[in-house]
Design a protein around this motif. Structure first.
Motif, PDB file in Angstrom:
ATOM      1  N   GLY A 194       0.807  -1.211   0.000  1.00 28.13           N
ATOM      2  CA  GLY A 194       0.000   0.000   0.000  1.00 28.13           C
ATOM      3  C   GLY A 194       0.842   1.264   0.000  1.00 28.13           C
ATOM      4  O   GLY A 194       0.420   2.309  -0.510  1.00 28.13           O
ATOM      5  N   LEU A 195       2.028   1.178   0.560  1.00 29.62           N
ATOM      6  CA  LEU A 195       2.918   2.338   0.627  1.00 29.62           C
ATOM      7  C   LEU A 195       3.899   2.381  -0.540  1.00 29.62           C
ATOM      8  O   LEU A 195       4.778   3.260  -0.573  1.00 29.62           O
ATOM      9  N   GLY A 196       3.787   1.441  -1.446  1.00 34.33           N
ATOM     10  CA  GLY A 196       4.713   1.387  -2.563  1.00 34.33           C
ATOM     11  C   GLY A 196       6.057   0.805  -2.184  1.00 34.33           C
ATOM     12  O   GLY A 196       7.074   1.097  -2.824  1.00 34.33           O
ATOM     13  N   LEU A 197       6.074  -0.051  -1.157  1.00 31.87           N
ATOM     14  CA  LEU A 197       7.311  -0.652  -0.670  1.00 31.87           C
ATOM     15  C   LEU A 197       7.228  -2.174  -0.767  1.00 31.87           C
ATOM     16  O   LEU A 197       6.151  -2.730  -0.981  1.00 31.87           O
ATOM     17  N   ASP A 198       8.366  -2.832  -0.570  1.00 31.64           N
ATOM     18  CA  ASP A 198       8.407  -4.291  -0.504  1.00 31.64           C
ATOM     19  C   ASP A 198       9.615  -4.708   0.329  1.00 31.64           C
ATOM     20  O   ASP A 198      10.266  -3.865   0.954  1.00 31.64           O
ATOM     21  N   LEU A 199       9.905  -6.017   0.356  1.00 32.45           N
ATOM     22  CA  LEU A 199      11.000  -6.533   1.170  1.00 32.45           C
ATOM     23  C   LEU A 199      12.346  -6.523   0.443  1.00 32.45           C
ATOM     24  O   LEU A 199      13.329  -7.052   0.964  1.00 32.45           O
ATOM     25  N   LYS A 200      12.423  -5.903  -0.704  1.00 29.46           N
ATOM     26  CA  LYS A 200      13.678  -5.806  -1.425  1.00 29.46           C
ATOM     27  C   LYS A 200      14.546  -4.705  -0.814  1.00 29.46           C
ATOM     28  O   LYS A 200      14.055  -3.688  -0.338  1.00 29.46           O
ATOM     29  N   THR A 201      15.847  -4.938  -0.822  1.00 35.53           N
ATOM     30  CA  THR A 201      16.795  -3.950  -0.322  1.00 35.53           C
ATOM     31  C   THR A 201      17.244  -3.038  -1.465  1.00 35.53           C
ATOM     32  O   THR A 201      17.002  -3.323  -2.642  1.00 35.53           O
ATOM     33  N   ALA A 202      17.929  -1.963  -1.107  1.00 35.67           N
ATOM     34  CA  ALA A 202      18.458  -1.053  -2.127  1.00 35.67           C
ATOM     35  C   ALA A 202      19.492  -1.744  -3.002  1.00 35.67           C
ATOM     36  O   ALA A 202      19.781  -1.281  -4.108  1.00 35.67           O
ATOM     37  N   ALA A 203      20.049  -2.862  -2.506  1.00 34.32           N
ATOM     38  CA  ALA A 203      21.039  -3.623  -3.282  1.00 34.32           C
ATOM     39  C   ALA A 203      20.396  -4.702  -4.146  1.00 34.32           C
ATOM     40  O   ALA A 203      21.096  -5.442  -4.847  1.00 34.32           O
ATOM     41  N   GLY A 204      19.074  -4.840  -4.080  1.00 30.15           N
ATOM     42  CA  GLY A 204      18.378  -5.828  -4.893  1.00 30.15           C
ATOM     43  C   GLY A 204      18.200  -7.182  -4.244  1.00 30.15           C
ATOM     44  O   GLY A 204      17.603  -8.086  -4.843  1.00 30.15           O
ATOM     45  N   THR A 205      18.688  -7.354  -3.032  1.00 34.39           N
ATOM     46  CA  THR A 205      18.479  -8.602  -2.296  1.00 34.39           C
ATOM     47  C   THR A 205      17.154  -8.531  -1.548  1.00 34.39           C
ATOM     48  O   THR A 205      16.427  -7.543  -1.625  1.00 34.39           O
ATOM     49  N   THR A 206      16.847  -9.588  -0.794  1.00 33.35           N
ATOM     50  CA  THR A 206      15.597  -9.631  -0.041  1.00 33.35           C
ATOM     51  C   THR A 206      15.885  -9.733   1.452  1.00 33.35           C
ATOM     52  O   THR A 206      16.790 -10.471   1.866  1.00 33.35           O
ATOM     53  N   ILE A 207      15.150  -9.012   2.242  1.00 34.30           N
ATOM     54  CA  ILE A 207      15.284  -9.083   3.698  1.00 34.30           C
ATOM     55  C   ILE A 207      14.965 -10.505   4.152  1.00 34.30           C
ATOM     56  O   ILE A 207      13.946 -11.083   3.763  1.00 34.30           O
ATOM     57  N   LYS A 208      15.844 -11.081   4.972  1.00 38.28           N
ATOM     58  CA  LYS A 208      15.659 -12.447   5.461  1.00 38.28           C
ATOM     59  C   LYS A 208      14.827 -12.430   6.735  1.00 38.28           C
ATOM     60  O   LYS A 208      15.082 -11.642   7.643  1.00 38.28           O
ATOM     61  N   ILE A 209      13.848 -13.339   6.820  1.00 33.35           N
ATOM     62  CA  ILE A 209      12.980 -13.425   8.001  1.00 33.35           C
ATOM     63  C   ILE A 209      13.049 -14.835   8.563  1.00 33.35           C
ATOM     64  O   ILE A 209      12.736 -15.807   7.873  1.00 33.35           O
ATOM     65  N   ASP A 210      13.465 -14.964   9.822  1.00 38.92           N
ATOM     66  CA  ASP A 210      13.472 -16.246  10.527  1.00 38.92           C
ATOM     67  C   ASP A 210      12.328 -16.210  11.537  1.00 38.92           C
ATOM     68  O   ASP A 210      12.387 -15.501  12.536  1.00 38.92           O
TER      69      ASP A 210
END
Length: 573
Positions: free
Chosen positions: A274-290
Motif C-alpha cells: 500500500g505504501l509502494g514498498l516491498d521486502l527488497k533492499t536497495a542492493a536488490g536482495t531480499t530481507i531475510k525473516i526467521d
C-alpha cells in the motif's frame, strides 16, 4: 550532555588490560574504520545465531586481537581528525559517531564476559511449573505468560522467573554493574551516566522533564483506560494487577482469533504494498525473516543489519495475537530502514544512537493503533479467506475501535516506562547526579530494587510486588538505550500525525498512498545520520517533544485535553 577528554584515562585502561601501544603505533583512520566494520559484522552474525538457535554467546572471543582498535591510540586518531578545520557536516558527524563507538565498545569489551555469562546462564536455566511434567526453559517463560489465560498460572510463571533473576542472573549483573561503573571513570568520564549521555547524544535531564510532563498531562486519560482494559481483557481490578498480567493484556486476548500467526508476514507485505514498498533492499536482495519457533530462541524479536543494505535479517518467535503483529511490524520498520540506506559511509550506516531507527520501527508498529489501518487489515483478511478457502474471523467496526484503544494503552505504557521510570531508575542505579531527577522523583535512592519498585509502580499505575521488582537487574539496557526508545516513541507519533495530515486526505488514511513510501525512502537513504530533533524539523517542529504523542492519544480516544475516557467508548476515527 557532558563531554570529557578520554585519552589519558584510556591509556590507563589499556595499560591495565596489558595492550597499551606505543604512541608511534597509532593506526590510520581508514584502518580503524575497516577493522571496526569487520568486528561489527562478526558480532552481528554471532548475535543472530545466539538469538535464533540458542548458539552459546562468545562475544568475548570476538575482541581477541582487536585490543588496539578499542584503545587510546584509536581514539586519539579520531580526536585529531575531529580537530581539523573545515570539516564537512557529514564528516564531522561520522567522526563523532566513530569516537563514541570506540569508547562504548571499550566498555563492552571489558564487560563481554559478564554478558556471555548471563546469556549462557539464561540459555541453560530451567524451571519447574506445577502443571508441566518436564522442566521448562527459562527462555520460554515470557512466551508462556503472554499466552496464559489464568491469572494464577501467570503468577506462578512470574514466580519461577523471579527465582532465576534472584539466584542466577542478578548476581552476575551486579558484578557487571560494579565493573562498568569503574571502567567508565577509567575512560575519563565523571560516571557511567555521563558516558551514556555522550553515546546517546542526549540530555537525560531534558528527556526526563519532557517524559514527566507527558505523564502528568495525560494521566487523566491513562488511568481510566488502564482500569477499563484490565476489566475487559482480564476480568481484573487495577488493585489486583501484576506486571505479568500486563504482558497478557497487551496481547489483547479477546481479539487473538483475529490475528493468527500465519497472517503476520503476509499482512506486513500487504501493508508495504500500500505504501509502494516491498521486502527488497536497495542492493536488490531480499530481507531475510526467521520465524521458526525454536524453544531456545530469544523471545524478544530483533532486527540484524549484518551488512547494510544488502544483508538485513529479522528474527521473530511468533505466536497468535495482536502484540506479535505489532512487534513484527516494528522489526520490519528497522529492516526497511537499513535495507534502504544508500549512504556509503560506514559510520552513518551503523553507528550513532539508535533513536532514529527505533523511531522508524515504531512508526510501522504504531500503525496497528490507527482504525484506518485496522480496516485495511480487515479487507486483507477478507481477501485472504477468499483466496485460501479459510474462515479467519474479521473485526467489526466496534471491535476495531476497541483494538485502537488497546493500542493507545500500549503507547502510554511504553512512553511512561521509558521516558519516566527507566530514566529515573537507571540514572540512580548507575550513580547519576541527583540533578537529573530533581523535582521529579524524591523517593529512596540507596536501594536499587526499592527505586525500581517505586518508579515503575507509578509508571504502570499499579503497585509492584517484590517478585515484580526482582527484575531490577535484568530490566536494564546498556548505556541508557531507554533514551533511544523514549525518543523513538515520540518521533513515531510525530511521523504518524505528519503522514496523516500530509498524505491522508479527508479521513487521514495514508496507508495506501505510495507517496509515503517515496518520502520514507528519501529519509532512510541517509542511514543513521538524522537525529530525532532533525526529523522533527523536517515535519515542521523546532525540536522533538511529546506533544504529538498526546495529540494522537487524544484523537484516537476521541477526547479533548480536559476530557475523560468513557469506559468502552468508541469514538476513534
Amino acid at each position: 550532555m557532558v563531554r570529557t577528554p578520554m585519552n589519558a584515562a584510556l591509556l590507563t585502561l589499556v595499560a591495565a588490560l596489558g595492550a597499551a601501544p606505543a604512541p608511534s603505533s597509532n593506526p590510520p583512520l581508514d584502518a580503524i574504520r575497516d577493522e571496526a566494520a569487520a568486528v561489527l559484522r562478526l558480532q552481528t552474525v554471532l548475535d543472530w545465531y545466539t538469538q535464533t538457535v540458542g548458539e552459546p554467546s562468545i562475544r568475548v572471543l570476538l575482541y581477541k586481537g582487536h585490543e588496539r582498535l578499542y584503545s587510546a591510540a584509536s581514539v586519539a586518531v579520531v580526536d585529531k581528525a575531529l580537530k581539523q578545520k573545515g570539516l564537512a557536516p557529514d564528516d564531522r558527524r561520522a567522526l563523532e559517531f566513530l569516537k563514541s563507538y570506540l569508547a562504548s565498545e571499550a566498555l563492552s569489551q571489558a564487560a563481554a564476559h559478564f554478558d556471555d555469562e548471563a546469556a549462557n546462564a539464561a540459555l541453560q536455566a530451567t524451571v519447574s511449573l506445577p502443571w508441566s511434567p518436564a522442566p521448562t526453559p527459562y527462555k520460554q517463560l515470557e512466551v508462556l505468560i503472554k499466552t496464559e489465560q489464568e491469572a494464577s498460572r501467570r503468577a506462578a510463571i512470574e514466580k519461577a522467573q523471579a527465582g532465576v533473576w534472584k539466584d542466577v542472573l542478578n548476581p552476575i549483573l551486579a558484578r557487571k554493574e560494579e565493573a562498568t561503573q569503574k571502567l567508565a571513570k577509567a575512560l575519563g568520564y565523571r560516571n557511567y551516566v555521563a558516558l551514556s549521555e555522550e553515546a546517546r547524544v542526549v540530555s537525560l535531564r531534558d528527556l526526563l522533564v519532557e517524559g514527566n510532563r507527558f505523564l502528568q498531562e495525560t494521566d487523566a486519560l491513562y488511568q481510566p483506560l488502564l482500569a477499563e482494559l484490565a476489566k475487559q481483557e482480564l476480568g481484573i481490578e487495577v488493585s489486583k494487577l501484576r506486571r505479568a498480567d500486563i504482558v497478557r493484556m497487551r496481547n489483547a486476548p479477546r481479539f487473538e482469533r483475529f490475528f493468527p500467526k500465519e497472517l503476520m508476514r503476509p499482512s506486513f507485505e500487504y501493508f508495504l504494498k500500500g505504501l509502494g514498498l516491498d521486502l527488497k533492499t536497495a542492493a536488490g536482495t531480499t530481507i531475510k525473516i526467521d520465524d521458526a519457533n525454536n524453544p531456545l530462541k530469544e523471545p524478544r524479536a530483533a532486527c540484524f543489519a549484518v551488512h547494510v543494505p544488502d544483508d538485513v535479517r529479522i528474527s521473530v518467535k511468533p505466536s497468535d495475537g495482536f502484540q506479535d503483529f505489532v512487534t513484527f511490524f516494528h522489526e520490519g520498520g528497522h529492516a526497511l530502514h537499513f535495507a534502504n540506506a544508500t549512504t556509503t559511509r560506514f559510520e552513518l550506516q551503523y553507528l550513532g544512537p539508535n533513536a532514529l531507527t527505533e523511531g522508524w520501527a515504531e512508526t510501522f508498529g504504531k500503525s496497528w493503533g490507527d482504525p484506518n489501518w485496522l480496516r485495511r487489515y480487515r479487507d486483507f483478511v477478507t481477501q485472504w479467506n477468499a483466496q485460501h478457502k479459510t474462515k479467519i474471523p474479521t473485526m467489526t467496526d466496534a471491535e476495531i475501535g476497541q483494538m485502537s484503544r488497546m493500542a493507545v494503552y500500549g503507547d502510554f505504557y511504553f512512553l511512561r516506562r521509558y521516558s519516566y521510570a527507566k530514566i529515573i531508575y537507571e540514572a540512580v542505579l548507575h550513580g547519576g547526579d541527583p540533578s537529573i531527577w530533581a523535582g521529579i522523583y524524591s523517593g529512596p535512592t540507596s536501594d536499587p530494587m526499592a527505586v525500581y519498585q517505586d518508579v515503575f509502580g507509578k509508571a504502570y499505575g499499579f503497585s509492584m510486588g517484590v517478585e515484580d521488582a526482582l527484575r531490577f537487574r535484568t530490566d536494564v539496557d546498556d548505556t541508557f538505550y531507554a533514551a533511544d526508545y523514549a525518543r523513538a516513541f515520540a518521533m513515531a507519533d510525530l511521523v504518524q500525525e505528519g503522514f496523516r495530515k500530509k498524505f491522508g486526505g479527508a479521513n487521514g488514511d495514508w496507508f495506501a498512498n505510495p507517496a509515503v513510501g517515496a518520502e520514507l525512502k528519501r529519509l532512510w537513504a541517509a542511514g543513521q545520520k538524522w537525529q530525532p530533533d532533525e526529523i522533527a524539523q523536517q515535519f515542521g517542529e523546532p525540536k522533538l517533544t511529546f506533544n504529538a504523542s498526546a495529540e494522537r492519544a487524544r484523537r484516537l480516544l476521541g477526547q479533548s485535553p480536559a476530557g475523560a475516557v468513557p469506559p468502552g467508548g468508541n469514538t476513534a476515527r
